[in-house]
Design an enzyme around this catalytic site. Sequence first.
Site, mmCIF file in Angstrom:
data_model
loop_
_atom_site.group_PDB
_atom_site.id
_atom_site.type_symbol
_atom_site.label_atom_id
_atom_site.label_comp_id
_atom_site.label_asym_id
_atom_site.label_seq_id
_atom_site.Cartn_x
_atom_site.Cartn_y
_atom_site.Cartn_z
ATOM 1 N N HIS A 198 53.133 -35.528 40.216
ATOM 2 C CA HIS A 198 52.782 -35.750 41.624
ATOM 3 C C HIS A 198 53.830 -36.661 42.250
ATOM 4 C CE1 HIS A 198 50.199 -36.129 45.121
ATOM 5 N NE2 HIS A 198 50.459 -37.427 45.104
ATOM 6 N N GLU A 220 61.942 -37.118 38.883
ATOM 7 C CA GLU A 220 60.905 -36.258 38.301
ATOM 8 C C GLU A 220 61.468 -35.474 37.117
ATOM 9 O OE1 GLU A 220 58.955 -35.217 42.641
ATOM 10 O OE2 GLU A 220 58.630 -33.809 40.981
ATOM 11 N N ASN A 236 50.265 -32.786 35.031
ATOM 12 C CA ASN A 236 50.785 -32.498 36.368
ATOM 13 C C ASN A 236 51.786 -33.576 36.761
ATOM 14 O OD1 ASN A 236 50.940 -31.305 39.018
ATOM 15 N ND2 ASN A 236 49.622 -32.959 39.765
HETATM 16 C C1 GRF Z 1 57.794 -31.713 43.375
HETATM 17 O O1 GRF Z 1 58.067 -32.841 44.156
HETATM 18 C C2 GRF Z 1 56.522 -31.941 42.603
HETATM 19 O O2 GRF Z 1 56.224 -33.311 42.366
HETATM 20 C C3 GRF Z 1 55.503 -31.367 43.511
HETATM 21 O O3 GRF Z 1 56.110 -30.190 44.033
HETATM 22 C C4 GRF Z 1 57.502 -30.471 44.228
HETATM 23 C C5 GRF Z 1 58.328 -29.218 43.919
HETATM 24 O O4 GRF Z 1 58.552 -29.118 42.594
HETATM 25 N N1 GRF Z 1 54.250 -31.092 42.847
HETATM 26 P P1 GRF Z 1 59.440 -27.932 41.888
HETATM 27 O O5 GRF Z 1 60.851 -28.034 42.350
HETATM 28 O O6 GRF Z 1 58.822 -26.631 42.287
HETATM 29 O O7 GRF Z 1 59.294 -28.237 40.445
#
Ligand code: GRF
Length: 206
Positions: free
Chosen positions: A124, A189, A122
């Site tokens: 986070h 990320e 995951n």
């Molecule tokens: C991201 O910041 C992730 O860390 C969190 O949800 C957000 C949206 O992510 N869990 P994404 O654009 O849907 O991948």
Amino acid sequence: MTSAGATSPRPLVILISGTGSNMQAIVRAAQQRRWRERYRAEVAAVISNRPDAKGLAWAAEQGVPTAVVDHQAYPSREAFDEALAQAIARFDPHGRGLVILAGFMRILTPGFVQHHEGRIVNIHPSLLPAFPGLHTHRRAIEAGCRFAGATVHLVTAELDHGPILEQAVVPILPGDTPETLAARVLTQEHLIYPRAIERWLRDAGA
Ligand code: GRF
């Protein structure tokens, strides 16, 4: 895992609930960094618990199989997780691959986590163990933190607490709002998630 499966490819099954920008970064990295040739691994499917998740259309355009397991269609978490596990098994029948949570906004039951132990990851949006749970950027700003970031970790039964695989640090700037900070963290990320998955694949061997 069956003996027949010992040599089968490593399917990567990505779970999303929304935009799926991390999913997109992983699909691109798999192609650009030739994970199929190098690790016999490929993105086998993108599954969402929300039929309206924007990421599904993008994945389909890339030729990645997609599926929906709508959590609202099940009477309990256990029933939903059971259906989700069956959907994943269709793409990873030998259980050799990785289940990748990418903006997947469901808390998984201990039974589901145990069934996929050691092969669920995951991302986070905080520097775990600080700020598990929701609203991480607002909480970091309100706490007066100088730095925020993101963490890729193995998933265990305790929410946002598994062994850390990768982290990125992002400075909190004067005047930052949760939205401006979130945008800078999201950029990091998209770099650390593929990197963490590639290391998992390297360690797991072909
Ligand atoms: C991201 O910041 C992730 O860390 C969190 O949800 C957000 C949206 O992510 N869990 P994404 O654009 O849907 O991948």
